[in-house]
Design a protein around this motif. Structure first.
Motif, PDB file in Angstrom:
ATOM      1  N   PRO A   1       5.599   1.297   5.123  1.00 17.60           N
ATOM      2  CA  PRO A   1       4.688   1.516   3.996  1.00 17.60           C
ATOM      3  C   PRO A   1       3.887   0.270   3.658  1.00 17.60           C
ATOM      4  O   PRO A   1       4.388  -0.861   3.750  1.00 17.60           O
ATOM      5  CB  PRO A   1       5.637   1.879   2.845  1.00 17.60           C
ATOM      6  CG  PRO A   1       6.898   2.338   3.506  1.00 17.60           C
ATOM      7  CD  PRO A   1       7.004   1.536   4.761  1.00 17.60           C
ATOM      8  N   VAL A   2       2.638   0.503   3.261  1.00 19.94           N
ATOM      9  CA  VAL A   2       1.781  -0.577   2.773  1.00 19.94           C
ATOM     10  C   VAL A   2       1.427  -0.235   1.328  1.00 19.94           C
ATOM     11  O   VAL A   2       0.854   0.819   1.042  1.00 19.94           O
ATOM     12  CB  VAL A   2       0.506  -0.735   3.616  1.00 19.94           C
ATOM     13  CG1 VAL A   2      -0.338  -1.886   3.075  1.00 19.94           C
ATOM     14  CG2 VAL A   2       0.853  -0.981   5.087  1.00 19.94           C
ATOM     15  N   VAL A   3       1.789  -1.131   0.420  1.00 21.03           N
ATOM     16  CA  VAL A   3       1.600  -0.929  -1.018  1.00 21.03           C
ATOM     17  C   VAL A   3       0.545  -1.911  -1.507  1.00 21.03           C
ATOM     18  O   VAL A   3       0.645  -3.111  -1.239  1.00 21.03           O
ATOM     19  CB  VAL A   3       2.919  -1.148  -1.788  1.00 21.03           C
ATOM     20  CG1 VAL A   3       2.713  -0.945  -3.281  1.00 21.03           C
ATOM     21  CG2 VAL A   3       4.012  -0.223  -1.250  1.00 21.03           C
ATOM     22  N   ALA A   4      -0.452  -1.421  -2.214  1.00 22.02           N
ATOM     23  CA  ALA A   4      -1.493  -2.294  -2.746  1.00 22.02           C
ATOM     24  C   ALA A   4      -1.178  -2.671  -4.183  1.00 22.02           C
ATOM     25  O   ALA A   4      -0.824  -1.823  -5.000  1.00 22.02           O
ATOM     26  CB  ALA A   4      -2.853  -1.610  -2.682  1.00 22.02           C
TER      27      ALA A   4
ATOM     28  N   VAL B   1      -1.039   0.392  -6.940  1.00 18.77           N
ATOM     29  CA  VAL B   1      -0.831   0.212  -8.375  1.00 18.77           C
ATOM     30  C   VAL B   1      -1.917  -0.732  -8.886  1.00 18.77           C
ATOM     31  O   VAL B   1      -2.126  -1.818  -8.331  1.00 18.77           O
ATOM     32  CB  VAL B   1       0.565  -0.354  -8.679  1.00 18.77           C
ATOM     33  CG1 VAL B   1       0.749  -0.532 -10.172  1.00 18.77           C
ATOM     34  CG2 VAL B   1       1.646   0.576  -8.124  1.00 18.77           C
ATOM     35  N   ALA B   2      -2.614  -0.307  -9.943  1.00 24.27           N
ATOM     36  CA  ALA B   2      -3.781  -1.042 -10.428  1.00 24.27           C
ATOM     37  C   ALA B   2      -3.579  -1.510 -11.855  1.00 24.27           C
ATOM     38  O   ALA B   2      -3.021  -0.791 -12.692  1.00 24.27           O
ATOM     39  CB  ALA B   2      -5.018  -0.147 -10.357  1.00 24.27           C
TER      40      ALA B   2
ATOM     41  N   ASP C   1      12.829  -7.347  10.027  1.00 16.99           N
ATOM     42  CA  ASP C   1      13.157  -7.786   8.675  1.00 16.99           C
ATOM     43  C   ASP C   1      12.164  -7.275   7.636  1.00 16.99           C
ATOM     44  O   ASP C   1      12.387  -7.419   6.431  1.00 16.99           O
ATOM     45  CB  ASP C   1      13.201  -9.323   8.606  1.00 16.99           C
ATOM     46  CG  ASP C   1      14.385  -9.907   9.358  1.00 16.99           C
ATOM     47  OD1 ASP C   1      15.408  -9.195   9.492  1.00 16.99           O
ATOM     48  OD2 ASP C   1      14.274 -11.049   9.829  1.00 16.99           O
ATOM     49  N   VAL C   2      11.055  -6.696   8.075  1.00 14.43           N
ATOM     50  CA  VAL C   2      10.030  -6.200   7.161  1.00 14.43           C
ATOM     51  C   VAL C   2      10.249  -4.714   6.922  1.00 14.43           C
ATOM     52  O   VAL C   2      10.139  -3.894   7.828  1.00 14.43           O
ATOM     53  CB  VAL C   2       8.609  -6.437   7.718  1.00 14.43           C
ATOM     54  CG1 VAL C   2       7.563  -5.862   6.764  1.00 14.43           C
ATOM     55  CG2 VAL C   2       8.361  -7.927   7.938  1.00 14.43           C
ATOM     56  N   ARG C   3      10.597  -4.358   5.700  1.00 13.66           N
ATOM     57  CA  ARG C   3      10.770  -2.957   5.326  1.00 13.66           C
ATOM     58  C   ARG C   3       9.442  -2.350   4.867  1.00 13.66           C
ATOM     59  O   ARG C   3       9.169  -1.174   5.084  1.00 13.66           O
ATOM     60  CB  ARG C   3      11.822  -2.848   4.219  1.00 13.66           C
ATOM     61  CG  ARG C   3      12.244  -1.433   3.856  1.00 13.66           C
ATOM     62  CD  ARG C   3      13.015  -0.744   4.988  1.00 13.66           C
ATOM     63  NE  ARG C   3      14.109  -1.544   5.487  1.00 13.66           N
ATOM     64  CZ  ARG C   3      15.322  -1.602   4.915  1.00 13.66           C
ATOM     65  NH1 ARG C   3      15.584  -0.892   3.826  1.00 13.66           N
ATOM     66  NH2 ARG C   3      16.266  -2.343   5.437  1.00 13.66           N
ATOM     67  N   ALA C   4       8.604  -3.169   4.193  1.00 16.44           N
ATOM     68  CA  ALA C   4       7.312  -2.698   3.698  1.00 16.44           C
ATOM     69  C   ALA C   4       6.410  -3.901   3.491  1.00 16.44           C
ATOM     70  O   ALA C   4       6.863  -5.051   3.444  1.00 16.44           O
ATOM     71  CB  ALA C   4       7.477  -1.926   2.389  1.00 16.44           C
ATOM     72  N   VAL C   5       5.108  -3.622   3.360  1.00 14.95           N
ATOM     73  CA  VAL C   5       4.106  -4.667   3.142  1.00 14.95           C
ATOM     74  C   VAL C   5       3.483  -4.467   1.765  1.00 14.95           C
ATOM     75  O   VAL C   5       3.117  -3.347   1.393  1.00 14.95           O
ATOM     76  CB  VAL C   5       3.007  -4.616   4.217  1.00 14.95           C
ATOM     77  CG1 VAL C   5       1.905  -5.627   3.917  1.00 14.95           C
ATOM     78  CG2 VAL C   5       3.600  -4.865   5.600  1.00 14.95           C
TER      79      VAL C   5
ATOM     80  N   THR D   1      -8.666  10.048 -10.436  1.00 16.48           N
ATOM     81  CA  THR D   1      -9.357  10.616  -9.286  1.00 16.48           C
ATOM     82  C   THR D   1      -8.545  10.568  -7.999  1.00 16.48           C
ATOM     83  O   THR D   1      -8.974  11.105  -6.979  1.00 16.48           O
ATOM     84  CB  THR D   1     -10.698   9.894  -9.048  1.00 16.48           C
ATOM     85  OG1 THR D   1     -10.426   8.522  -8.710  1.00 16.48           O
ATOM     86  CG2 THR D   1     -11.589   9.949 -10.271  1.00 16.48           C
ATOM     87  N   GLY D   2      -7.384   9.906  -8.017  1.00 14.42           N
ATOM     88  CA  GLY D   2      -6.540   9.829  -6.833  1.00 14.42           C
ATOM     89  C   GLY D   2      -6.795   8.633  -5.944  1.00 14.42           C
ATOM     90  O   GLY D   2      -6.132   8.467  -4.912  1.00 14.42           O
ATOM     91  N   LEU D   3      -7.728   7.776  -6.325  1.00 14.72           N
ATOM     92  CA  LEU D   3      -8.018   6.610  -5.494  1.00 14.72           C
ATOM     93  C   LEU D   3      -6.859   5.617  -5.504  1.00 14.72           C
ATOM     94  O   LEU D   3      -6.599   4.945  -4.507  1.00 14.72           O
ATOM     95  CB  LEU D   3      -9.304   5.940  -5.988  1.00 14.72           C
ATOM     96  CG  LEU D   3      -9.838   4.787  -5.155  1.00 14.72           C
ATOM     97  CD1 LEU D   3     -10.177   5.225  -3.732  1.00 14.72           C
ATOM     98  CD2 LEU D   3     -11.074   4.183  -5.824  1.00 14.72           C
ATOM     99  N   VAL D   4      -6.175   5.495  -6.655  1.00 15.36           N
ATOM    100  CA  VAL D   4      -4.941   4.711  -6.721  1.00 15.36           C
ATOM    101  C   VAL D   4      -3.812   5.612  -7.204  1.00 15.36           C
ATOM    102  O   VAL D   4      -4.059   6.674  -7.780  1.00 15.36           O
ATOM    103  CB  VAL D   4      -5.077   3.474  -7.638  1.00 15.36           C
ATOM    104  CG1 VAL D   4      -6.211   2.573  -7.181  1.00 15.36           C
ATOM    105  CG2 VAL D   4      -5.259   3.871  -9.086  1.00 15.36           C
TER     106      VAL D   4
END
Length: 244
Positions: free
Chosen positions: A87-90, A111-112, A46-50, A163-166
């Motif tokens: 996928p893990v999304v922050a 995403v910040a 049931d988990v598509r992404a976190v 810088t590509g960190l996020v």
């Protein structure tokens, strides 16, 4: 005692770091609990992404200096995030320091918000961003990494994105996340797993090559006299002896 809040909505499981007493620092207990939660997500159809986020004003303050995790356990957690077949999304609206940046960089998308800030503070403690380099350096501009690794300066969400960190900085994090999460919900589980394996292959190879050496280097630094002075000074809220 639990160090996470969990929720689920239409295929997206949200895991929120919830250890306010130490600003969501990476204690042995938090690392273990998060690793177990991610393992359950990997097995749950049931988990598509976190969606990895946080309570309070700090995403993660780095290692818990009073109850640090075993370096190998933290390496295992970062690798779990990188190699999770989903996928893990922050979602970051607070501060991120030191080891927390390794956890952030291991995520597939980040995403910040404007209230977030970032710093590699290890060198100021007599340490180095050793194990976190495995996910950080493949995604971050080399010149920026050199500057911020060496100086420990704070930088904001816009600089983290540059810088590509996020992945991106946004005034409204949830509005920016909406099309991302919609896209993940529209993608097939097989397609997501296969696509993620392509984009994380280089990082996985980095873990294969460097995990043992960098874990040993991290442990050696933590055991050094300079690190003891740096950590003690930090806990005592004073400058370490080497500050000029």
């Amino acid at each position: 005692m639990t160090y996470l809040q969990a929720a689920h909505d239409r295929g997206i499981t949200t895991l929120a770091l919830d250890s306010p007493a130490n600003r969501n620092a990476l204690s042995a207990a938090l690392v273990a609990e998060l690793g177990e939660a991610l393992a359950r997500c990997a097995e749950d159809a049931d988990v598509r992404a976190v969606l990895l986020t946080h309570t309070g004003g700090t995403f993660c303050a780095g290692a818990d200096l009073k109850a640090p995790p075993d370096p190998a356990a933290f390496v295992g957690l970062m690798r779990t995030v990188v190699e999770l077949p989903k996928p893990v999304v922050a979602r970051v609206t607070g501060h991120v320091r030191a080891g927390g940046l390794g956890l952030l960089a291991a995520c597939d998308i980040a995403v910040a918000g404007p209230g977030s800030s970032y710093a590699f503070t290890e060198a100021r403690l007599g340490l180095a961003p050793a194990v976190i380099s495995m996910p950080v350096l493949p995604c971050m501009d080399p010149r920026a990494a050199s500057r911020y690794y060496l100086t420990g300066e704070r930088f904001d969400a816009a600089e983290a994105a540059r810088t590509g960190l996020v992945t991106l900085a946004a005034d409204d994090v949830d509005a920016a996340l909406a099309p991302v999460l919609d896209g993940l919900r529209r993608s097939s589980p097989q397609g997501l797993a296969a696509s993620k394996a392509l984009v994380t292959a280089t990082v996985s190879e980095t873990f294969d090559r460097w995990s043992k050496e960098l874990t040993a280097r991290s442990a050696s630094l933590f055991a050094s006299a300079e690190a003891r002075e740096g950590v003690t000074a930090f806990l005592e809220r004073r400058d370490p002896a080497w500050v000029l």
